[in-house]
Design a protein around this motif. Structure first.
Motif, mmCIF file in Angstrom:
data_model
loop_
_atom_site.group_PDB
_atom_site.id
_atom_site.type_symbol
_atom_site.label_atom_id
_atom_site.label_comp_id
_atom_site.label_asym_id
_atom_site.label_seq_id
_atom_site.Cartn_x
_atom_site.Cartn_y
_atom_site.Cartn_z
ATOM 1 N N LEU A 430 0.828 -1.205 0.000
ATOM 2 C CA LEU A 430 0.000 0.000 0.000
ATOM 3 C C LEU A 430 0.869 1.264 0.000
ATOM 4 O O LEU A 430 0.529 2.263 -0.647
ATOM 5 N N CYS A 478 -7.279 6.142 -3.257
ATOM 6 C CA CYS A 478 -6.848 4.805 -2.839
ATOM 7 C C CYS A 478 -7.913 3.764 -3.186
ATOM 8 O O CYS A 478 -7.601 2.660 -3.634
ATOM 9 N N ARG A 479 -9.197 4.135 -2.982
ATOM 10 C CA ARG A 479 -10.294 3.217 -3.269
ATOM 11 C C ARG A 479 -10.293 2.829 -4.749
ATOM 12 O O ARG A 479 -10.574 1.694 -5.103
ATOM 13 N N MET A 482 -6.785 0.489 -5.241
ATOM 14 C CA MET A 482 -6.483 -0.677 -4.410
ATOM 15 C C MET A 482 -7.751 -1.500 -4.220
ATOM 16 O O MET A 482 -8.855 -0.966 -4.261
ATOM 17 N N TYR A 487 -7.643 -0.836 0.820
ATOM 18 C CA TYR A 487 -7.334 0.598 0.835
ATOM 19 C C TYR A 487 -7.512 1.211 2.240
ATOM 20 O O TYR A 487 -8.388 0.794 3.000
#
Length: 511
Positions: A430, A478-479, A482, A487
């Protein structure tokens, strides 16, 4: 006989006038480094300390460190290097746990009173018989904290016949940082450290004019001690000492001293890159080797550093328990950014599951290491040694994958892995994605307790200069980039992140 101090004796014999150490305006030749180390050995011998004894050393990156380090080895004793940030109670624990008979301690400063802390610890530690103060004032023969190093050396001969030691005699006891329980001392032999120094040295061709290495990694840590100090001493290089890492000063030293070799942890490369961009100055022209270890280096930092400095960062991997180098992206072989390369000469690595069974193919699995670099064990801790040493294989606690060509890539520490709603989430993956966002300069991802999911994912972010993204915008991004279970739902912006003195991000303080 096999004694690690041979690397210094050989260099002093062959290049006595070459500069060994640089600190500010001070320049000391190999002949002097060897003769002061000889006096330290003579002092220890005069106090009845020799083969099999332990001697503690608490000192930042100053000439005192190699003086005392090699002196202890010449005397046949083992060095116990201590973290300069330790408090009196912690120092006393290390002195007692290691059975150290003598203690060399730097005086320090008002901001970091090492001498006062060291003295308090020495007085509290039973069994430690001698306390030598390394004075902050050059050549001072008196100290309020105890016997001055220079006064103790007076009258000691510079020539000392090194005590013969066996290959499996302990040369150093390196304490692990103790993120789980109390610190443990990894016992490394003369063979462990000498072979690791030789293998690390021979991975890079020496500069015929003489190499210059910048020592910003703490010398009390295995990475700085072996890959920087010992490799430099063996290749008769000049070691430029920086007692405390500061990116601007490091760049100035690199330019001014024509530094050819630099080793650091990822946060140091990130800081050098940020400093270069902010200042707009030219990169150091002589730099030809850059080595990263201690933690996985974000791919964005690898790419940006090479573009800015014109030198690729070569990533390696190791631990105090593996002397330390186990795996490396070596010159002459294709480097693969984001991997730790291939096992070094004489070392085997494999991936194992939680029961110690070998995992074939790509993994992930826990890295196990076998070879000349694996420690004897943890000093005085047979049970803990048995937990990590199985049939000669050392279980590292690090999770990795392996590609079809045998290159390993560290996924994460087993203890840093986040389990969210039953899914395994690797923070490093991440962090890599987050750092591709233009508003993110540095990121650290941790798991925080959550009532229904077990753990929730939280990212701490140092924003890029002039960045405008809000927490909500970054979470939304991020959503998009990932998987739903991965996320981060929580993002906190910070100006800085807590780090160890070696520059590793302290995730336990963020959880």
């Amino acid at each position: 006989m096999l004694n690690l101090s041979i690397i210094l004796e050989d260099s002093a014999r062959n290049t006595p006038d070459r500069t060994a150490l640089v600190l500010g305006d001070l320049r000391l030749p190999y002949s002097m480094l060897d003769s002061v180390a000889g006096q330290v050995a003579a002092l220890l011998a005069a106090r009845g300390i020799g083969r099999g004894d332990k001697v503690a050393l608490l000192c930042p990156n100053l000439p005192y460190f190699p003086f005392v380090y090699f002196g202890i080895l010449k005397a046949g004793a083992a060095v116990v290097p201590l973290n300069v940030l330790l408090r009196p109670r912690e120092i006393a624990y290390h002195l007692t746990d290691s059975d150290s008979r003598a203690f060399f301690c730097f005086e320090g400063s008002a901001e970091l009173p090492m001498g006062a802390r060291g003295r308090e610890a020495y007085d509290a530690a039973e069994g430690c018989e001698h306390f030598f103060v390394l004075p902050a004032t050059p050549l001072a023969t008196e100290s309020e904290h105890g016997e001055s190093f220079w006064a103790a050396l007076e009258g000691m001969p510079a020539r000392f016949e090194t005590v013969p030691t066996a290959p499996d005699d302990t040369a150093a006891v390196l304490y692990t940082s103790g993120t789980t329980g109390r610190p443990k001392g990894a016992e490394l032999t003369h063979l462990n450290l000498l072979v690791n120094t030789m293998v690390s040295d021979e991975m890079f061709p020496a500069d015929p004019e003489g190499d210059v290495a910048l020592a910003v990694l703490p010398l009390f840590h295995s990475f700085g001690q072996v890959a920087v100090m010992n490799v430099s001493v063996r290749r008769r290089a000049t070691l430029v000492l920086q007692p405390r890492f500061e990116a601007g000063a490091a760049l100035e030293l690199m330019r001014g001293e024509k530094v050819t070799m630099f080793a650091g942890v990822p946060t140091m490369f990130w800081a050098l890159l940020s400093e270069l961009r902010a200042g707009g100055a030219a990169p150091p022209p002589a730099l030809r080797v850059a080595v990263s270890g201690g933690a996985a280096c974000p791919v964005e930092v690898l790419k940006d550093f090479e573009a800015a400095f014109g030198v690729p960062i070569l990533e390696g991997y190791g631990l105090s328990e593996t002397s330390p180098v186990a795996c490396f992206n070596r010159p002459g072989r294709p480097t693969r950014p984001g991997t730790i390369g291939l096992p070094v000469w004489g070392v085997e690595m494999r991936l194992v599951d939680g029961d110690g069974n070998v995992i074939e193919g790509g993994g992930p699995g826990e890295i196990a290491v076998r070879g000349h670099n694996v420690m004897k064990g943890y000093y005085g801790r047979p049970e803990e040694t048995e937990e990590v040493l199985r049939d000669g294989w050392f279980l590292t606690g690090d999770l990795a994958t392996r590609d079809e060509d045998g290159y390993y890539a560290v996924v994460d520490r087993t203890k840093d892995m986040i389990i969210r709603g039953g899914f395994n989430v690797y923070p490093r993956e991440l962090e890599e994605v987050l750092m591709t966002h233009p508003s993110v300069s540095l990121a650290a991802v941790v798991g925080v307790p959550h009532a229904s999911h077990g753990e929730e994912i939280k990212a701490y972010v140092i924003p890029a200069p002039g960045a405008a993204a809000s927490e909500d915008e970054l979470i939304a991004w991020c959503r998009e980039n990932m998987a739903a279970y991965k996320y981060p739902r929580l993002i906190e912006f910070r100006e800085s992140l807590p780090m160890t003195v070696t520059g590793k991000i302290l995730k336990r303080e963020l959880r």
